[in-house]
Design a protein around this motif. Structure first.
Motif, PDB file in Angstrom:
ATOM      1  N   TYR A 189       6.016  -6.198 -10.314  1.00 23.89           N
ATOM      2  CA  TYR A 189       6.621  -7.208  -9.436  1.00 23.89           C
ATOM      3  C   TYR A 189       8.089  -6.879  -9.183  1.00 23.89           C
ATOM      4  CZ  TYR A 189       8.335 -11.712  -7.766  1.00 23.89           C
ATOM      5  OH  TYR A 189       8.934 -12.703  -7.021  1.00 23.89           O
ATOM      6  N   GLU A 190       8.807  -6.555 -10.246  1.00 20.65           N
ATOM      7  CA  GLU A 190      10.236  -6.238 -10.117  1.00 20.65           C
ATOM      8  C   GLU A 190      10.449  -4.988  -9.267  1.00 20.65           C
ATOM      9  OE1 GLU A 190      14.108  -5.219 -12.966  1.00 20.65           O
ATOM     10  OE2 GLU A 190      12.161  -5.678 -13.877  1.00 20.65           O
ATOM     11  N   ALA A 191       9.629  -3.962  -9.502  1.00 27.30           N
ATOM     12  CA  ALA A 191       9.779  -2.702  -8.777  1.00 27.30           C
ATOM     13  C   ALA A 191       9.444  -2.882  -7.292  1.00 27.30           C
ATOM     14  CB  ALA A 191       8.884  -1.638  -9.403  1.00 27.30           C
ATOM     15  N   PHE A 192       8.375  -3.599  -7.004  1.00 30.01           N
ATOM     16  CA  PHE A 192       7.993  -3.792  -5.604  1.00 30.01           C
ATOM     17  C   PHE A 192       9.017  -4.658  -4.874  1.00 30.01           C
ATOM     18  CE2 PHE A 192       5.212  -6.019  -2.371  1.00 30.01           C
ATOM     19  CZ  PHE A 192       5.225  -4.954  -1.481  1.00 30.01           C
ATOM     20  N   LEU A 230      18.622   4.477  -6.959  1.00 32.57           N
ATOM     21  CA  LEU A 230      18.596   3.038  -6.731  1.00 32.57           C
ATOM     22  C   LEU A 230      18.110   2.251  -7.948  1.00 32.57           C
ATOM     23  CD1 LEU A 230      17.266   2.779  -3.054  1.00 32.57           C
ATOM     24  CD2 LEU A 230      19.592   3.093  -3.896  1.00 32.57           C
ATOM     25  N   LYS A 231      17.680   2.970  -8.977  1.00 34.27           N
ATOM     26  CA  LYS A 231      17.272   2.352 -10.247  1.00 34.27           C
ATOM     27  C   LYS A 231      16.099   1.396 -10.088  1.00 34.27           C
ATOM     28  CE  LYS A 231      20.653   4.547 -12.159  1.00 34.27           C
ATOM     29  NZ  LYS A 231      20.373   5.812 -12.919  1.00 34.27           N
ATOM     30  N   ILE A 232      15.191   1.688  -9.159  1.00 40.24           N
ATOM     31  CA  ILE A 232      13.963   0.904  -9.059  1.00 40.24           C
ATOM     32  C   ILE A 232      13.130   1.199 -10.294  1.00 40.24           C
ATOM     33  CG2 ILE A 232      11.809   0.630  -7.760  1.00 40.24           C
ATOM     34  CD1 ILE A 232      13.360   0.942  -5.226  1.00 40.24           C
ATOM     35  N   PRO A 233      12.682   0.171 -11.027  1.00 39.70           N
ATOM     36  CA  PRO A 233      12.089   0.388 -12.362  1.00 39.70           C
ATOM     37  C   PRO A 233      10.645   0.896 -12.327  1.00 39.70           C
ATOM     38  CG  PRO A 233      12.121  -1.947 -11.856  1.00 39.70           C
ATOM     39  CD  PRO A 233      12.829  -1.265 -10.719  1.00 39.70           C
ATOM     40  N   ILE A 234      10.482   2.142 -11.965  1.00 34.89           N
ATOM     41  CA  ILE A 234       9.156   2.767 -12.030  1.00 34.89           C
ATOM     42  C   ILE A 234       9.215   3.883 -13.066  1.00 34.89           C
ATOM     43  CG2 ILE A 234       8.419   2.188  -9.695  1.00 34.89           C
ATOM     44  CD1 ILE A 234       9.400   4.839  -8.730  1.00 34.89           C
ATOM     45  N   HIS A 290       0.835  -1.199   0.000  1.00 31.77           N
ATOM     46  CA  HIS A 290       0.000   0.000   0.000  1.00 31.77           C
ATOM     47  C   HIS A 290       0.875   1.257   0.000  1.00 31.77           C
ATOM     48  CE1 HIS A 290      -3.480   2.548   0.861  1.00 31.77           C
ATOM     49  NE2 HIS A 290      -2.704   3.166   1.755  1.00 31.77           N
ATOM     50  N   ALA A 291       1.931   1.276   0.823  1.00 34.12           N
ATOM     51  CA  ALA A 291       2.822   2.438   0.876  1.00 34.12           C
ATOM     52  C   ALA A 291       3.504   2.652  -0.473  1.00 34.12           C
ATOM     53  CB  ALA A 291       3.864   2.251   1.973  1.00 34.12           C
ATOM     54  N   PHE A 292       3.903   1.559  -1.115  1.00 33.58           N
ATOM     55  CA  PHE A 292       4.574   1.665  -2.407  1.00 33.58           C
ATOM     56  C   PHE A 292       3.636   2.251  -3.463  1.00 33.58           C
ATOM     57  CE2 PHE A 292       5.857  -0.489  -6.465  1.00 33.58           C
ATOM     58  CZ  PHE A 292       7.057   0.191  -6.641  1.00 33.58           C
ATOM     59  N   CYS A 293       2.414   1.726  -3.518  1.00 34.72           N
ATOM     60  CA  CYS A 293       1.462   2.222  -4.530  1.00 34.72           C
ATOM     61  C   CYS A 293       1.052   3.666  -4.263  1.00 34.72           C
ATOM     62  CB  CYS A 293       0.231   1.319  -4.571  1.00 34.72           C
ATOM     63  SG  CYS A 293       0.560  -0.352  -5.185  1.00 34.72           S
ATOM     64  N   ARG A 294       0.815   4.012  -3.000  1.00 35.13           N
ATOM     65  CA  ARG A 294       0.282   5.343  -2.671  1.00 35.13           C
ATOM     66  C   ARG A 294       1.351   6.422  -2.702  1.00 35.13           C
ATOM     67  NH1 ARG A 294      -3.459   8.529  -0.612  1.00 35.13           N
ATOM     68  NH2 ARG A 294      -3.023   9.931   1.141  1.00 35.13           N
ATOM     69  N   HIS A 295       2.539   6.113  -2.198  1.00 31.52           N
ATOM     70  CA  HIS A 295       3.530   7.172  -2.001  1.00 31.52           C
ATOM     71  C   HIS A 295       4.682   7.145  -3.003  1.00 31.52           C
ATOM     72  CE1 HIS A 295       1.519   8.198   1.690  1.00 31.52           C
ATOM     73  NE2 HIS A 295       1.728   6.999   2.203  1.00 31.52           N
ATOM     74  N   ILE A 296       4.922   6.014  -3.656  1.00 32.63           N
ATOM     75  CA  ILE A 296       6.069   5.912  -4.557  1.00 32.63           C
ATOM     76  C   ILE A 296       5.650   5.854  -6.023  1.00 32.63           C
ATOM     77  CG2 ILE A 296       8.154   4.607  -5.094  1.00 32.63           C
ATOM     78  CD1 ILE A 296       8.089   5.991  -2.297  1.00 32.63           C
ATOM     79  N   LEU A 297       4.732   4.955  -6.368  1.00 36.84           N
ATOM     80  CA  LEU A 297       4.265   4.895  -7.749  1.00 36.84           C
ATOM     81  C   LEU A 297       3.471   6.137  -8.126  1.00 36.84           C
ATOM     82  CD1 LEU A 297       3.021   1.251  -8.404  1.00 36.84           C
ATOM     83  CD2 LEU A 297       4.980   2.423  -9.407  1.00 36.84           C
ATOM     84  N   ASN A 298       2.644   6.570  -7.220  1.00 34.35           N
ATOM     85  CA  ASN A 298       1.752   7.700  -7.451  1.00 34.35           C
ATOM     86  C   ASN A 298       2.548   8.998  -7.592  1.00 34.35           C
ATOM     87  OD1 ASN A 298      -0.504   9.445  -7.351  1.00 34.35           O
ATOM     88  ND2 ASN A 298      -0.370   9.544  -5.114  1.00 34.35           N
ATOM     89  N   THR A 299       2.110   9.885  -8.469  1.00 31.00           N
ATOM     90  CA  THR A 299       2.737  11.206  -8.605  1.00 31.00           C
ATOM     91  C   THR A 299       1.766  12.326  -8.247  1.00 31.00           C
ATOM     92  OG1 THR A 299       2.164  11.236 -10.967  1.00 31.00           O
ATOM     93  CG2 THR A 299       4.374  10.465 -10.357  1.00 31.00           C
TER      94      THR A 299
END
Length: 481
Positions: free
Chosen positions: A365-368, A346-350, A321-330
């Motif tokens: 999946y890879e990004a999370f 860190l090159k997280i693939p988003i 939930h934190a990843f979707c709400r605060h990191i993926l979201n702009t």
């Protein structure tokens, strides 16, 4: 030159050699130790009812009177011995006083435990004439020893923490050092007195000089039990995550029903807030929140019978939930600077912007997975990014709550659909509403990507929470997927 200390305290456990240490200190010119000044059963010495003009009753009424009398007593430096069972009202002001010298005496806990059992058996607490020595063997009780050991370790850790945070340095001395004249004279030098020992005080004799195994009736059982004790904390995971303070302004209370929600930041605030508003038939904006400590304390005082609760989430679901709400979201709720750091450093693939078709489920999946690896490092303070409340461990968050008030009910997310209506019924509601499910994470829900690897990554990052709360493998909430 102004002396560094005005008085001293010897902090010890029973049967660690405190009588011998005190005897040697009292043999040094200028030093006087006044015994167990704050023992609840006597004052200074056994059967005494007065010390330095302060009676037992006066001390019990106000221990600071005796503390001040010790501080002002004649001589270069006065002090006393203090055990865990003594008047705890004395300990904090003394620990906070840099003008008080702290002497911390320790002994091998197996030896002190057995010595304590023998002393209780023989009723002999000191030995001055070897001809009057009473011998005894005692049974080693493994369970009782572990409890004793834990109490001693907790007390020592609390002392260390208190002195470290106030920038004070104690003088540590061990039982085996008490016959070392150079160490005792080093203690005198550290205390700042002019006197020194020319010989060790030999008035007190060792009561039980035999090896520990010779003093128990069950040496084989004792050896076996001690082999199971993790003396080096091999099974304890270090926790470097910063302590959290209670954010009282985030607490939510209903205006009529005496309920207060102490939220863990994550995915449960919305469903629980909506349920609380429906329970009192008010709008969500009419719930009581954003209050300071004084206002919240007033609410607690004026709502007798209140219940304070919080809700735990499975660590993997909370991290997702934190990843979707605060990191993926702009958009609203996005942590854009952290997002930029994770994506570019860190090159997280988003993607730079999340659009239809540019972020397939395999990439999610890879990004999370990479985010969970980051969380393990972040919670261990191995990154420059703050440990945000949205993904801090829930065990740390609960510790933070305790800085203001404890929740008296801890629920899990999968329980609230039945537990919250049950709670409302106990508080007088005959037909309470049911909580609604949280809005699904976007652009993907956890079910779309869940596997054992993600669970293992979450367990590495949140080892404390998995152990503390017994979390098992994540399962979708009933009716939520």
């Amino acid at each position: 030159m102004t002396p560094q200390f005005d008085y001293f305290i010897i902090i010890a456990a029973m049967r660690t050699g405190s009588n011998l240490l005190e005897a040697n200190l009292n043999a040094i010119e200028g030093i006087t130790s006044h015994g167990e000044a704050f023992n609840p059963h006597f004052i200074g010495r056994l059967k005494s009812e007065e010390l330095l003009g302060v009676t037992l009753e006066e001390r019990d009424s106000d221990p600071s009177t005796l503390l001040q009398a010790i501080r002002q007593a004649p001589g270069e430096l006065n002090g006393f011995r203090f055990f865990q069972g003594h008047d705890q009202r004395v300990l904090e002001p003394v620990l906070n006083d840099p003008r008080c010298a702290k002497i911390i005496l320790t002994r091998n806990p197996v030896d002190s435990y057995i010595s304590l059992k023998i002393a209780r058996e023989t009723k002999q607490w000191q030995l001055k004439n070897i001809k009057r020595r009473r011998e005894a063997q005692v049974e080693f009780d493994a369970e009782a020893f572990v409890k004793y050991l834990n109490r001693q370790q907790e007390f020592q850790l609390s002392l260390t923490h208190h002195l470290q945070k106030s920038g004070q340095v104690p003088f540590h001395i061990a039982y085996d050092d008490l016959n070392q004249i150079d160490i005792l004279n080093g203690l005198a030098a550290w205390l700042g007195v002019s006197g020194r020992l020319s010989a060790i005080d030999d008035t007190l004799k060792p009561q039980n000089p035999d090896p520990a195994l010779a003093k128990v009736t069950n040496p084989d059982e004792m050896e076996q039990a001690l082999s199971q004790i993790d003396s080096f904390n091999l099974h304890t995971a270090p926790n470097f995550e910063p302590r959290r303070r209670p954010i009282v302004a985030n607490y939510i209370a209903t205006p009529r029903t005496p309920l207060m929600f102490m939220p863990m930041r994550g995915g449960t605030e919305g469903p629980v807030s909506n349920w609380m508003a429906a329970l009192d038939a008010v709008g969500v904006d009419e719930l009581l929140t954003n209050q300071n400590r004084k206002q919240t304390r007033h609410w607690l005082q004026t709502h007798p019978g209140h219940r304070k609760f919080t809700v735990l989430q499975h660590p993997l679901a909370r991290a997702h939930h934190a990843f979707c709400r605060h990191i993926l979201n702009t958009g609203p709720g996005a942590y854009l600077k952290i997002r930029h750091f994770l994506r570019n450093r860190l090159k997280i693939p988003i993607p730079g912007q999340l659009r239809d078709g540019n972020y397939p489920v395999e990439q999610h999946y890879e990004a999370f997975s990479a985010f969970l690896t980051f969380l393990r490092q972040n919670l261990a303070l191995q990154t420059s990014v703050r440990v945000d409340g949205s993904w801090c461990s829930q065990s740390r968050a609960l510790e933070g709550f305790a800085g203001f008030a404890h929740p008296d009910l801890i629920l899990r997310e999968d329980e609230i659909i039945t537990a919250l209506p049950d709670l409302a019924r106990r508080m007088g509601h005959t037909n309470p509403p049911k909580p609604e499910s949280a809005a699904p994470d976007t652009p993907f829900i956890l079910t779309d990507i869940y596997d054992d690897k993600l669970e293992a990554l979450a367990a590495e990052a949140y080892q404390q929470d998995y152990v503390q709360f017994g979390f098992d493998a994540w399962k979708p909430l009933r009716g939520a997927e």
